[in-house]
Design a protein around this motif. Structure first.
Motif, PDB file in Angstrom:
ATOM      1  N   LYS A  84      30.368  50.073  25.956  1.00  0.00           N
ATOM      2  CA  LYS A  84      31.137  49.544  24.829  1.00  0.00           C
ATOM      3  C   LYS A  84      30.242  48.753  23.885  1.00  0.00           C
ATOM      4  O   LYS A  84      30.348  48.873  22.661  1.00  0.00           O
ATOM      5  CB  LYS A  84      32.265  48.648  25.333  1.00  0.00           C
ATOM      6  N   LEU A  85      29.375  47.934  24.462  1.00  0.00           N
ATOM      7  CA  LEU A  85      28.523  47.072  23.636  1.00  0.00           C
ATOM      8  C   LEU A  85      27.491  47.891  22.856  1.00  0.00           C
ATOM      9  O   LEU A  85      27.153  47.545  21.724  1.00  0.00           O
ATOM     10  CB  LEU A  85      27.845  46.031  24.520  1.00  0.00           C
ATOM     11  N   VAL A  86      27.000  48.957  23.458  1.00  0.00           N
ATOM     12  CA  VAL A  86      26.105  49.850  22.721  1.00  0.00           C
ATOM     13  C   VAL A  86      26.857  50.493  21.564  1.00  0.00           C
ATOM     14  O   VAL A  86      26.330  50.632  20.446  1.00  0.00           O
ATOM     15  CB  VAL A  86      25.506  50.921  23.653  1.00  0.00           C
ATOM     16  N   HIS A  87      28.123  50.869  21.810  1.00  0.00           N
ATOM     17  CA  HIS A  87      28.933  51.466  20.745  1.00  0.00           C
ATOM     18  C   HIS A  87      29.165  50.482  19.608  1.00  0.00           C
ATOM     19  O   HIS A  87      29.109  50.856  18.429  1.00  0.00           O
ATOM     20  CB  HIS A  87      30.275  51.922  21.318  1.00  0.00           C
ATOM     21  N   VAL A  88      29.415  49.206  19.945  1.00  0.00           N
ATOM     22  CA  VAL A  88      29.707  48.192  18.927  1.00  0.00           C
ATOM     23  C   VAL A  88      28.450  47.764  18.175  1.00  0.00           C
ATOM     24  O   VAL A  88      28.455  47.648  16.946  1.00  0.00           O
ATOM     25  CB  VAL A  88      30.383  46.963  19.581  1.00  0.00           C
ATOM     26  N   HIS A  89      27.352  47.533  18.914  1.00  0.00           N
ATOM     27  CA  HIS A  89      26.171  46.910  18.308  1.00  0.00           C
ATOM     28  C   HIS A  89      24.989  47.863  18.112  1.00  0.00           C
ATOM     29  O   HIS A  89      24.003  47.471  17.475  1.00  0.00           O
ATOM     30  CB  HIS A  89      25.719  45.723  19.170  1.00  0.00           C
ATOM     31  N   GLY A  90      25.064  49.070  18.653  1.00  0.00           N
ATOM     32  CA  GLY A  90      24.048  50.073  18.397  1.00  0.00           C
ATOM     33  C   GLY A  90      22.654  49.696  18.868  1.00  0.00           C
ATOM     34  O   GLY A  90      22.460  49.191  19.967  1.00  0.00           O
ATOM     35  N   GLN A  91      21.664  49.941  17.996  1.00  0.00           N
ATOM     36  CA  GLN A  91      20.263  49.743  18.354  1.00  0.00           C
ATOM     37  C   GLN A  91      19.960  48.300  18.742  1.00  0.00           C
ATOM     38  O   GLN A  91      19.116  48.051  19.607  1.00  0.00           O
ATOM     39  CB  GLN A  91      19.365  50.160  17.186  1.00  0.00           C
ATOM     40  N   ALA A  92      20.658  47.368  18.136  1.00  0.00           N
ATOM     41  CA  ALA A  92      20.419  45.960  18.469  1.00  0.00           C
ATOM     42  C   ALA A  92      20.688  45.705  19.953  1.00  0.00           C
ATOM     43  O   ALA A  92      19.942  44.959  20.606  1.00  0.00           O
ATOM     44  CB  ALA A  92      21.301  45.053  17.615  1.00  0.00           C
ATOM     45  N   TYR A  93      21.737  46.338  20.482  1.00  0.00           N
ATOM     46  CA  TYR A  93      22.025  46.125  21.896  1.00  0.00           C
ATOM     47  C   TYR A  93      21.054  46.881  22.785  1.00  0.00           C
ATOM     48  O   TYR A  93      20.684  46.400  23.865  1.00  0.00           O
ATOM     49  CB  TYR A  93      23.463  46.516  22.239  1.00  0.00           C
ATOM     50  N   LEU A  94      20.604  48.047  22.359  1.00  0.00           N
ATOM     51  CA  LEU A  94      19.602  48.779  23.136  1.00  0.00           C
ATOM     52  C   LEU A  94      18.315  47.967  23.249  1.00  0.00           C
ATOM     53  O   LEU A  94      17.683  47.928  24.317  1.00  0.00           O
ATOM     54  CB  LEU A  94      19.333  50.136  22.472  1.00  0.00           C
ATOM     55  N   ASP A  95      17.918  47.318  22.165  1.00  0.00           N
ATOM     56  CA  ASP A  95      16.742  46.453  22.215  1.00  0.00           C
ATOM     57  C   ASP A  95      16.980  45.262  23.141  1.00  0.00           C
ATOM     58  O   ASP A  95      16.092  44.847  23.889  1.00  0.00           O
ATOM     59  CB  ASP A  95      16.391  45.955  20.802  1.00  0.00           C
ATOM     60  N   TYR A  96      18.174  44.723  23.084  1.00  0.00           N
ATOM     61  CA  TYR A  96      18.550  43.600  23.946  1.00  0.00           C
ATOM     62  C   TYR A  96      18.503  44.009  25.413  1.00  0.00           C
ATOM     63  O   TYR A  96      18.045  43.246  26.282  1.00  0.00           O
ATOM     64  CB  TYR A  96      19.953  43.149  23.539  1.00  0.00           C
ATOM     65  N   GLN A  97      18.961  45.217  25.728  1.00  0.00           N
ATOM     66  CA  GLN A  97      18.912  45.722  27.095  1.00  0.00           C
ATOM     67  C   GLN A  97      17.484  45.759  27.628  1.00  0.00           C
ATOM     68  O   GLN A  97      17.233  45.434  28.789  1.00  0.00           O
ATOM     69  CB  GLN A  97      19.505  47.134  27.168  1.00  0.00           C
ATOM     70  N   ARG A  98      16.562  46.178  26.774  1.00  0.00           N
ATOM     71  CA  ARG A  98      15.175  46.326  27.213  1.00  0.00           C
ATOM     72  C   ARG A  98      14.487  44.986  27.457  1.00  0.00           C
ATOM     73  O   ARG A  98      13.556  44.906  28.248  1.00  0.00           O
ATOM     74  CB  ARG A  98      14.391  47.141  26.187  1.00  0.00           C
ATOM     75  N   SER A  99      14.945  43.944  26.777  1.00  0.00           N
ATOM     76  CA  SER A  99      14.248  42.659  26.854  1.00  0.00           C
ATOM     77  C   SER A  99      14.930  41.634  27.766  1.00  0.00           C
ATOM     78  O   SER A  99      14.324  40.606  28.089  1.00  0.00           O
ATOM     79  CB  SER A  99      14.127  42.055  25.452  1.00  0.00           C
ATOM     80  N   THR A 100      16.157  41.915  28.203  1.00  0.00           N
ATOM     81  CA  THR A 100      16.935  40.903  28.919  1.00  0.00           C
ATOM     82  C   THR A 100      17.563  41.517  30.162  1.00  0.00           C
ATOM     83  O   THR A 100      18.195  42.567  30.073  1.00  0.00           O
ATOM     84  CB  THR A 100      18.047  40.340  28.005  1.00  0.00           C
ATOM     85  N   PRO A 101      17.426  40.874  31.337  1.00  0.00           N
ATOM     86  CA  PRO A 101      18.024  41.420  32.562  1.00  0.00           C
ATOM     87  C   PRO A 101      19.539  41.424  32.502  1.00  0.00           C
ATOM     88  O   PRO A 101      20.150  40.705  31.711  1.00  0.00           O
ATOM     89  CB  PRO A 101      17.491  40.488  33.660  1.00  0.00           C
ATOM     90  N   MET A 102      20.142  42.199  33.383  1.00  0.00           N
ATOM     91  CA  MET A 102      21.575  42.441  33.307  1.00  0.00           C
ATOM     92  C   MET A 102      22.410  41.329  33.953  1.00  0.00           C
ATOM     93  O   MET A 102      23.352  40.818  33.336  1.00  0.00           O
ATOM     94  CB  MET A 102      21.905  43.778  33.967  1.00  0.00           C
ATOM     95  N   PHE A 103      22.079  40.960  35.186  1.00  0.00           N
ATOM     96  CA  PHE A 103      22.928  40.038  35.933  1.00  0.00           C
ATOM     97  C   PHE A 103      22.304  38.670  36.207  1.00  0.00           C
ATOM     98  O   PHE A 103      22.995  37.662  36.168  1.00  0.00           O
ATOM     99  CB  PHE A 103      23.321  40.653  37.278  1.00  0.00           C
ATOM    100  N   PHE A 104      21.015  38.670  36.515  1.00  0.00           N
ATOM    101  CA  PHE A 104      20.374  37.434  36.942  1.00  0.00           C
ATOM    102  C   PHE A 104      19.117  37.183  36.114  1.00  0.00           C
ATOM    103  O   PHE A 104      18.335  38.105  35.886  1.00  0.00           O
ATOM    104  CB  PHE A 104      20.013  37.497  38.430  1.00  0.00           C
ATOM    105  N   PRO A 105      18.904  35.955  35.660  1.00  0.00           N
ATOM    106  CA  PRO A 105      17.730  35.668  34.820  1.00  0.00           C
ATOM    107  C   PRO A 105      16.431  35.870  35.575  1.00  0.00           C
ATOM    108  O   PRO A 105      16.323  35.553  36.766  1.00  0.00           O
ATOM    109  CB  PRO A 105      17.922  34.188  34.451  1.00  0.00           C
ATOM    110  N   TRP A 106      15.449  36.415  34.868  1.00  0.00           N
ATOM    111  CA  TRP A 106      14.095  36.406  35.404  1.00  0.00           C
ATOM    112  C   TRP A 106      13.548  34.989  35.306  1.00  0.00           C
ATOM    113  O   TRP A 106      13.893  34.244  34.389  1.00  0.00           O
ATOM    114  CB  TRP A 106      13.194  37.335  34.600  1.00  0.00           C
TER     115      TRP A 106
END
Length: 205
Positions: A175-197
């Motif tokens: 859903k978030l990729v659909h709403v925010h597009g490339q911005a969210y894809l970039d966010y996915q690559r730079s930020t972990p999903m559940f627990f902070p590094w």
């Protein structure tokens, strides 16, 4: 047999609430019931709670001998993980708009996408600079630290709901990729999903 019914009950609970929050269903509500859809998020949250109560009562009726326990030094680990879960919930609450998530803000605005809680702009402040889904991460930790001992019913509950959280998080990502597009894809690559590094991104303020 009763444990299988409990597992089925939790699976149906998760499937129902995933369906009711799916984009296709919410668009249908927005199109067919425009006058009612500002109430959708509030009703969705209420339904989640009401349908949860019978399952909790059924689970408690199946209480038995513990099969797994956080004993000895593991009790310290448990409380550490439980503290981490509570921190993730607290940090998430500081950056999420709780009125929107709860469904109250939608009552004062025009209906759009059945009261969707998604912001027009991608939010990456606070804890969201370090983890994409702090509440999902907190839920995963809480499922396995909420009690010091697990009987069969507790294990079934934790296993099924862990699957629900993991699947729900993946659907949320779509859903978030659909709403925010490339911005969210970039966010996915730079930020972990559940627990902070460790030492990743900015600390939650």
């Amino acid at each position: 047999m009763k444990l299988a019914l409990l597992a089925l009950g939790w699976a149906c609970w998760g499937a129902l609430h995933s369906l009711l929050i799916s984009p296709g269903w919410m668009r249908l509500v927005s199109a067919r019931l425009p006058r009612l859809c500002p109430w959708y998020r509030l009703a969705y949250n209420g339904l989640a709670v009401l349908t949860l109560l019978p399952l909790l009562l059924f689970k408690n009726s199946l209480a038995g001998e513990p099969l797994l326990a956080w004993n000895g030094p593991l009790a310290v680990v448990r409380f550490g993980l439980l503290g981490a879960a509570l921190w993730l919930f607290w940090a998430g609450a500081r950056v999420y708009d709780l009125k929107v998530v709860g469904g109250l803000a939608q009552l004062r605005s025009a209906c759009s996408f059945a009261g969707s809680p998604y912001a027009e702009e991608l939010r990456t402040a606070g804890i969201l600079a370090r983890v994409r889904h702090p509440w999902y991460g907190g839920a995963l930790l809480l499922l396995w630290t909420r009690t010091g001992a697990f009987d069969a019913a507790e294990l079934v509950t934790s296993l099924v709901l862990t699957g629900y959280v993991l699947i729900g998080a993946r659907l949320e990502e779509r859903k978030l990729v659909h709403v925010h597009g490339q911005a969210y894809l970039d966010y996915q690559r730079s930020t972990p999903m559940f627990f902070p590094w460790p030492r990743s991104g900015r600390a939650a303020r």
